[in-house]
Motif scaffolding. Sequence first.
Motif, PDB file in Angstrom:
ATOM      1  N   TRP A  14       0.783  -1.235   0.000  1.00 14.29           N
ATOM      2  CA  TRP A  14       0.000   0.000   0.000  1.00 14.29           C
ATOM      3  C   TRP A  14       0.818   1.291   0.000  1.00 14.29           C
ATOM      4  N   ASP A  23      -2.113  -5.483  -0.583  1.00  9.76           N
ATOM      5  CA  ASP A  23      -3.142  -4.663   0.062  1.00  9.76           C
ATOM      6  C   ASP A  23      -4.328  -4.504  -0.897  1.00  9.76           C
ATOM      7  N   ASP A  24      -5.016  -3.398  -0.835  1.00  6.80           N
ATOM      8  CA  ASP A  24      -6.263  -3.202  -1.569  1.00  6.80           C
ATOM      9  C   ASP A  24      -6.063  -3.331  -3.091  1.00  6.80           C
ATOM     10  N   TYR A  76      -5.633  -8.787   1.572  1.00  2.84           N
ATOM     11  CA  TYR A  76      -6.371  -7.710   2.243  1.00  2.84           C
ATOM     12  C   TYR A  76      -7.854  -7.831   1.934  1.00  2.84           C
ATOM     13  N   CYS A 102     -11.759  -0.003   1.147  1.00  3.05           N
ATOM     14  CA  CYS A 102     -11.543   1.446   1.069  1.00  3.05           C
ATOM     15  C   CYS A 102     -11.284   1.876  -0.369  1.00  3.05           C
ATOM     16  N   LYS A 115      -5.101  -8.940   6.282  1.00  2.44           N
ATOM     17  CA  LYS A 115      -5.322  -7.591   6.831  1.00  2.44           C
ATOM     18  C   LYS A 115      -6.769  -7.231   6.539  1.00  2.44           C
ATOM     19  N   ASP A 155      -9.824  -4.517   6.850  1.00  5.78           N
ATOM     20  CA  ASP A 155     -10.032  -3.061   6.963  1.00  5.78           C
ATOM     21  C   ASP A 155     -11.452  -2.730   7.438  1.00  5.78           C
ATOM     22  N   CYS A 162      -7.605  -3.825  11.123  1.00  6.44           N
ATOM     23  CA  CYS A 162      -7.288  -2.474  10.651  1.00  6.44           C
ATOM     24  C   CYS A 162      -8.525  -1.605  10.795  1.00  6.44           C
ATOM     25  N   TRP A 198      -8.292   1.210  12.752  1.00  9.40           N
ATOM     26  CA  TRP A 198      -7.725   2.540  13.032  1.00  9.40           C
ATOM     27  C   TRP A 198      -7.822   2.952  14.501  1.00  9.40           C
ATOM     28  N   ARG A 238      -4.440  -2.077  14.316  1.00 12.46           N
ATOM     29  CA  ARG A 238      -4.026  -0.698  14.084  1.00 12.46           C
ATOM     30  C   ARG A 238      -4.512   0.150  15.249  1.00 12.46           C
ATOM     31  N   ASP A 282      -4.139   6.324   9.061  1.00 15.97           N
ATOM     32  CA  ASP A 282      -3.045   5.937   8.169  1.00 15.97           C
ATOM     33  C   ASP A 282      -1.789   6.777   8.378  1.00 15.97           C
TER      34      ASP A 282
HETATM   35  C1  GLA Z   1      -7.218   2.084   4.610  1.00 19.05           C
HETATM   36  C2  GLA Z   1      -6.115   1.410   5.433  1.00 19.05           C
HETATM   37  C3  GLA Z   1      -4.819   1.487   4.661  1.00 19.05           C
HETATM   38  C4  GLA Z   1      -4.964   0.813   3.303  1.00 19.05           C
HETATM   39  C5  GLA Z   1      -6.114   1.444   2.536  1.00 19.05           C
HETATM   40  C6  GLA Z   1      -6.450   0.673   1.268  1.00 19.05           C
HETATM   41  O1  GLA Z   1      -6.986   3.456   4.494  1.00 19.05           O
HETATM   42  O2  GLA Z   1      -6.000   1.999   6.699  1.00 19.05           O
HETATM   43  O3  GLA Z   1      -3.764   0.867   5.407  1.00 19.05           O
HETATM   44  O4  GLA Z   1      -5.182  -0.571   3.490  1.00 19.05           O
HETATM   45  O5  GLA Z   1      -7.305   1.503   3.323  1.00 19.05           O
HETATM   46  O6  GLA Z   1      -7.494   1.238   0.550  1.00 19.05           O
END
Ligand code: GLA
Length: 407
Positions: free
Chosen positions: A56, A91-92, A132, A140, A166, A168, A200, A202, A219, A223
């Motif tokens: 990411w 990741d995404d 992810y 996201c 991971k 989210d 994740c 936040w 997390r 970010d």
């Molecule tokens: C969120 C996560 C990031 C990443 C993005 C991907 O913002 O906190 O770490 O994975 O999504 O879209």
Amino acid sequence: MVWRIVALLLAALFAVQPAVAQEVLDTDPNFLAPSKDPKRMANGLAVTPPMGWNSWNKFACNVNEQVIRATADAIAANGMRQAGYEYVVIDDCWHGSRDANGFITEDRQRFPSGLKALGDYIHAKGLKFGIYSDAGTKTCGGRPGSQGHEYQDAIQYARWGVDYLKYDWCSTGVRNAEEAYATMADALKASGRNILFSLCEWGNSRPWLWASKIGNMWRTTGDITDKWVGRHGHSWGVASIVDMNEPLWPYAGPGHWNDPDMLEVGNGGLTDAEYRAHFSLWALMAAPLIAGNDVATMSQATRDILLNREVIAVDQDTLGQQGHRVSRDGTSEVWVKPMADGGRVLLLWNRGEAPARITAEWTALGLPASVRLKARDLWAHRDLGRLAGRYAAEVAPHGVVMVRLLP
Ligand code: GLA
């Protein structure tokens, strides 16, 4: 005889750990021993903080098969694998649509060989495969989320050979976080494959209070971004992330870690001194060390940071205790991390704009003032001889000095 008594007294003094915040005792009566008891762990994984790489921070949504293969090749060849970097995490934006039965598929434009073949490729390099998803209806990045498809997704990941998820928190509406993450944890368990689970959300619903039996890391912040300090839209600079993660130190332990987000080391926004501070603070905080740069093309300076084995050993120490700040005087800070050998790692951090002389007193590190300890500078890779009482050094602006004290 006298020496035996002195040795026993010293051993007892070393065993004294920093005081635990009252809030922790109130919320988690079992905390006092950061437990290695498997019953208190989610799945027996991540006994030390996870290490690896995630796409990411550098590639955002621009992921594809070539990028992931080139990264796995680099990690296997450049010393990272031997240093402990293990998980290669997409990741995404790898997702295609759901098939007629509701199973998730990969985006075949970006991953023409498919994720099963990519997982096999990563495993053949002696590495592990991470992926992810999201607890809501959409990720996201707007790809299909796992809500309502948790068990199907877990089965699909297991078929692909996934070792790390991971998960989210976008597009979750009014969903309860503990329920959502517990559901996916149950689905992963039912998949028949032992998959490391990275939460994740936040830090919104304080996962440190409830997630230690659900997942392996959570997390604690929004970010990270490749800047030194401050808030930048939805993201935060490195020093600001540190301040949010630090007070949570009592909640981390073997199998379940605070995650202040992935590393920005090597992405170009900070100086090498700032990246050394970033890496040192993550190690001192027993954070997952998930590189977030282009490891296939990184500079020698970046490599020297990510591959500093003496600093990695601080992160990976088997006591599993997250270090924390013990004193702050303006922009001069002293941090400590107790180690399994009974010693300490001390970190002098100068957050200011001018060089500063910073002193760490043994008493502030939980040590008797009179004890003489073998000391080693972990960035200069130099023995400092035996020290008593305190250690003082000149620290560069935004820089750190990291010293290991051996019993
Ligand atoms: C969120 C996560 C990031 C990443 C993005 C991907 O913002 O906190 O770490 O994975 O999504 O879209």
